[in-house]
Design a protein around this motif. Structure first.
Motif, PDB file in Angstrom:
ATOM      1  N   SER A  41       0.828  -1.213   0.000  1.00  0.00           N
ATOM      2  CA  SER A  41       0.000   0.000   0.000  1.00  0.00           C
ATOM      3  C   SER A  41       0.858   1.257   0.000  1.00  0.00           C
ATOM      4  N   ALA A  42       2.037   1.193   0.630  1.00  0.00           N
ATOM      5  CA  ALA A  42       2.927   2.361   0.688  1.00  0.00           C
ATOM      6  C   ALA A  42       3.347   2.795  -0.710  1.00  0.00           C
ATOM      7  N   LEU A  43       3.600   1.831  -1.582  1.00  0.00           N
ATOM      8  CA  LEU A  43       4.015   2.162  -2.944  1.00  0.00           C
ATOM      9  C   LEU A  43       2.812   2.423  -3.847  1.00  0.00           C
ATOM     10  N   ARG A  44       1.736   1.660  -3.663  1.00  0.00           N
ATOM     11  CA  ARG A  44       0.548   1.832  -4.485  1.00  0.00           C
ATOM     12  C   ARG A  44      -0.027   3.247  -4.343  1.00  0.00           C
ATOM     13  N   ARG A  45       0.039   3.821  -3.136  1.00  0.00           N
ATOM     14  CA  ARG A  45      -0.525   5.149  -2.887  1.00  0.00           C
ATOM     15  C   ARG A  45       0.063   6.194  -3.827  1.00  0.00           C
ATOM     16  N   LEU A  46       1.317   5.995  -4.250  1.00  0.00           N
ATOM     17  CA  LEU A  46       1.985   6.981  -5.097  1.00  0.00           C
ATOM     18  C   LEU A  46       1.342   7.114  -6.472  1.00  0.00           C
ATOM     19  N   GLN A  47       0.564   6.105  -6.885  1.00  0.00           N
ATOM     20  CA  GLN A  47      -0.134   6.215  -8.169  1.00  0.00           C
ATOM     21  C   GLN A  47      -1.201   7.309  -8.118  1.00  0.00           C
ATOM     22  N   PHE A  48      -1.562   7.722  -6.913  1.00  0.00           N
ATOM     23  CA  PHE A  48      -2.640   8.692  -6.736  1.00  0.00           C
ATOM     24  C   PHE A  48      -2.121  10.012  -6.160  1.00  0.00           C
ATOM     25  N   ILE A  49      -0.814  10.240  -6.346  1.00  0.00           N
ATOM     26  CA  ILE A  49      -0.168  11.502  -5.971  1.00  0.00           C
ATOM     27  C   ILE A  49       0.408  12.124  -7.239  1.00  0.00           C
ATOM     28  N   HIS A  50       0.036  13.350  -7.534  1.00  0.00           N
ATOM     29  CA  HIS A  50       0.564  14.005  -8.740  1.00  0.00           C
ATOM     30  C   HIS A  50       2.024  14.419  -8.530  1.00  0.00           C
ATOM     31  N   HIS A  51       2.840  14.075  -9.475  1.00  0.00           N
ATOM     32  CA  HIS A  51       4.278  14.323  -9.373  1.00  0.00           C
ATOM     33  C   HIS A  51       4.602  15.806  -9.269  1.00  0.00           C
ATOM     34  N   SER A  52       3.865  16.640  -9.983  1.00  0.00           N
ATOM     35  CA  SER A  52       4.128  18.085  -9.981  1.00  0.00           C
ATOM     36  C   SER A  52       3.136  18.852  -9.116  1.00  0.00           C
ATOM     37  N   GLY A  53       2.537  18.170  -8.162  1.00  0.00           N
ATOM     38  CA  GLY A  53       1.651  18.850  -7.227  1.00  0.00           C
ATOM     39  C   GLY A  53       0.375  19.349  -7.866  1.00  0.00           C
ATOM     40  N   CYS A  54      -0.117  20.484  -7.380  1.00  0.00           N
ATOM     41  CA  CYS A  54      -1.405  21.013  -7.822  1.00  0.00           C
ATOM     42  C   CYS A  54      -1.340  21.662  -9.197  1.00  0.00           C
ATOM     43  N   SER A  55      -0.158  21.799  -9.769  1.00  0.00           N
ATOM     44  CA  SER A  55      -0.057  22.418 -11.091  1.00  0.00           C
ATOM     45  C   SER A  55      -0.739  21.585 -12.169  1.00  0.00           C
ATOM     46  N   TYR A  56      -1.097  20.344 -11.847  1.00  0.00           N
ATOM     47  CA  TYR A  56      -1.762  19.513 -12.848  1.00  0.00           C
ATOM     48  C   TYR A  56      -3.119  20.097 -13.247  1.00  0.00           C
ATOM     49  N   ILE A  57      -3.695  20.970 -12.399  1.00  0.00           N
ATOM     50  CA  ILE A  57      -5.034  21.474 -12.711  1.00  0.00           C
ATOM     51  C   ILE A  57      -5.032  22.439 -13.892  1.00  0.00           C
ATOM     52  N   ASN A  58      -3.867  23.015 -14.229  1.00  0.00           N
ATOM     53  CA  ASN A  58      -3.859  23.964 -15.352  1.00  0.00           C
ATOM     54  C   ASN A  58      -2.625  23.815 -16.244  1.00  0.00           C
ATOM     55  N   THR A  59      -1.978  22.645 -16.178  1.00  0.00           N
ATOM     56  CA  THR A  59      -0.856  22.358 -17.084  1.00  0.00           C
ATOM     57  C   THR A  59      -0.968  20.909 -17.563  1.00  0.00           C
ATOM     58  N   GLN A  60      -0.073  20.531 -18.436  1.00  0.00           N
ATOM     59  CA  GLN A  60      -0.016  19.145 -18.921  1.00  0.00           C
ATOM     60  C   GLN A  60       0.863  18.263 -18.019  1.00  0.00           C
ATOM     61  N   ILE A  95       8.221   7.186  -1.138  1.00  0.00           N
ATOM     62  CA  ILE A  95       6.970   6.737  -0.517  1.00  0.00           C
ATOM     63  C   ILE A  95       6.491   7.669   0.592  1.00  0.00           C
ATOM     64  N   GLY A  96       7.343   8.564   1.062  1.00  0.00           N
ATOM     65  CA  GLY A  96       6.944   9.475   2.126  1.00  0.00           C
ATOM     66  C   GLY A  96       6.247  10.734   1.652  1.00  0.00           C
ATOM     67  N   HIS A  97       6.061  10.888   0.339  1.00  0.00           N
ATOM     68  CA  HIS A  97       5.435  12.113  -0.154  1.00  0.00           C
ATOM     69  C   HIS A  97       3.982  12.215   0.290  1.00  0.00           C
ATOM     70  N   SER A  98       3.621  13.402   0.757  1.00  0.00           N
ATOM     71  CA  SER A  98       2.245  13.707   1.116  1.00  0.00           C
ATOM     72  C   SER A  98       1.448  13.981  -0.155  1.00  0.00           C
ATOM     73  N   PRO A  99       0.116  14.140  -0.049  1.00  0.00           N
ATOM     74  CA  PRO A  99      -0.657  14.523  -1.229  1.00  0.00           C
ATOM     75  C   PRO A  99      -0.077  15.756  -1.915  1.00  0.00           C
ATOM     76  N   PHE A 100      -0.111  15.730  -3.233  1.00  0.00           N
ATOM     77  CA  PHE A 100       0.400  16.804  -4.078  1.00  0.00           C
ATOM     78  C   PHE A 100       1.908  16.990  -3.909  1.00  0.00           C
ATOM     79  N   SER A 101       2.598  15.909  -3.600  1.00  0.00           N
ATOM     80  CA  SER A 101       4.060  15.871  -3.571  1.00  0.00           C
ATOM     81  C   SER A 101       4.652  16.930  -2.645  1.00  0.00           C
ATOM     82  N   HIS A 102       5.370  17.923  -3.197  1.00  0.00           N
ATOM     83  CA  HIS A 102       6.091  18.894  -2.359  1.00  0.00           C
ATOM     84  C   HIS A 102       5.220  20.065  -1.890  1.00  0.00           C
ATOM     85  N   THR A 103       3.976  20.115  -2.327  1.00  0.00           N
ATOM     86  CA  THR A 103       3.148  21.303  -2.101  1.00  0.00           C
ATOM     87  C   THR A 103       3.026  21.691  -0.631  1.00  0.00           C
ATOM     88  N   LEU A 104       2.889  20.714   0.243  1.00  0.00           N
ATOM     89  CA  LEU A 104       2.625  21.005   1.658  1.00  0.00           C
ATOM     90  C   LEU A 104       3.881  21.055   2.513  1.00  0.00           C
TER      91      LEU A 104
END
Length: 344
Positions: A41-60, A95-104
């Motif tokens: 589960s520690a590794l699977r969770r990363l599939q649901f974390i955006h690599h570039s944080g919240c910028s995915y909402i208005n970039t590619q 695996i320690g990244h929080s939601p939206f990677s480095h954002t928080l």
């Protein structure tokens, strides 16, 4: 009725012994330990974390943290196929990244390095490592660079963790001017570091510069700062704690933000009207209630040039790298008040 043949689909992430990595065009035979880690589960969770944080909402820039992880893993398995501790470290390094990677990360209680160490030492991952003769302490030493490797080093030389990020971004923005297979063929181990030819080294500098400009852009700083401010409001009002957020996914945290009365309105504005976010470096141009973003770090490591007396300073783009630190510092983020002013 004929049954579906039991042939693994090439691009699946779990349930197969051969991992196909599409960005780099690499197929890697997984060990039993690596297969088990991919099922955790520690590794699977990363599939649901955006690599570039919240910028995915208005970039590619919309790849997942797991896609990046598997890119790094595939590179290291290709270059150092028999260093199994390094391969495991590559799978676990994020695996320690929080939601939206480095954002928080600038909020109290969010440190993906500490969280990574905690998860590697927790029973789910540590028992897998122990079962296959891998030591958690050695894995952590590789991840943290205490054992230098192509994954991480403290010598300011290009490492494969960052290289995968730069290439992913370069493919999105069109800066990547060669195929990844061609780029890969130019890389070699030299004294434990990744080295390449002068022409490819110049391309790497261009990718590094492009990535730094992305990190300093309004489309990255703006949404991530707004999201961070909304999460801070949740924490301040004790709706959530950093400890619970750290193990969530992006969608999970988005749902909390969307459904909480404190944050619902601004969250919807963030996700549906990000074009109204303003970013400036001029404090005089920003309203008094602007949010402050402190950009403290850029990834500006330099390529090692193999079999040559040439140095990075001799490359055409080096002088640009030298000036990139001017982008560090304070940014002010606020909502465009144009519509509100016109109605008063």
């Amino acid at each position: 009725m004929k049954s579906i043949p039991n042939v693994p689909y090439i691009a699946q992430l779990v349930g197969t012994r051969d991992l196909w990595e599409p960005l780099w065009g690499l197929k890697t035979r997984l060990t039993q330990a690596e297969s088990c880690l991919l099922h955790s589960s520690a590794l699977r969770r990363l599939q649901f974390i955006h690599h570039s944080g919240c910028s995915y909402i208005n970039t590619q820039h919309n790849s997942s943290r797991l896609q990046h992880t598997l890119g790094v893993f595939s590179l290291l398995a290709y270059i150092c196929p028999d260093w199994f501790e390094l391969r495991a470290a590559a799978l676990l390094h994020d695996i320690g990244h929080s939601p939206f990677s480095h954002t928080l990360e600038q909020l109290t209680g969010f440190d993906h390095h500490k969280q990574t160490e905690s998860l590697i030492c927790a029973p789910e991952v540590s028992e897998i490592l122990s079962r296959y003769g891998l030591r958690s302490t050695e894995i952590l030493d590789i991840i943290n660079g205490r054992i230098p490797s192509p994954l991480n080093n403290h010598a300011n030389i290009v490492q494969l963790d960052h290289l995968d990020s730069w290439v992913r971004s370069g493919q999105v923005t069109g800066v990547l001017s060669v195929s990844t297979q061609s780029l890969l063929s130019s890389l070699a181990l030299q004294e434990g570091f990744i080295a390449t030819d002068p022409q490819t080294a110049e391309l790497l500098l261009q990718l590094i510069i492009s990535e730094a400009h992305f990190h300093c852009s309004s489309v990255n700083i703006g949404p991530n700062t707004m999201l961070k401010s909304l999460v801070a409001k949740l924490i301040d009002h004790q709706v959530v704690t950093p400890e619970t957020i750290c193990l969530q996914t992006d969608a999970w945290l988005e749902s909390v933000l969307m459904n909480c009365e404190l944050t619902s309105k601004d969250t919807k504005r963030l996700f549906y009207r990000p074009h109204e976010i303003m970013v400036t470096r001029d404090p005089e141009a920003a309203p008094s209630n602007a949010f402050i973003a402190e950009l403290k770090k850029l990834y500006l490591s330099l390529p090692m040039i193999k079999g040559s007396m040439a140095t990075p300073s001799s490359l055409p783009s080096f002088h640009i790298i030298e000036k990139m630190t001017a982008l560090l510092g304070t940014y002010y983020v606020y909502w465009d008040l144009g519509d509100e002013k016109s109605t008063k």
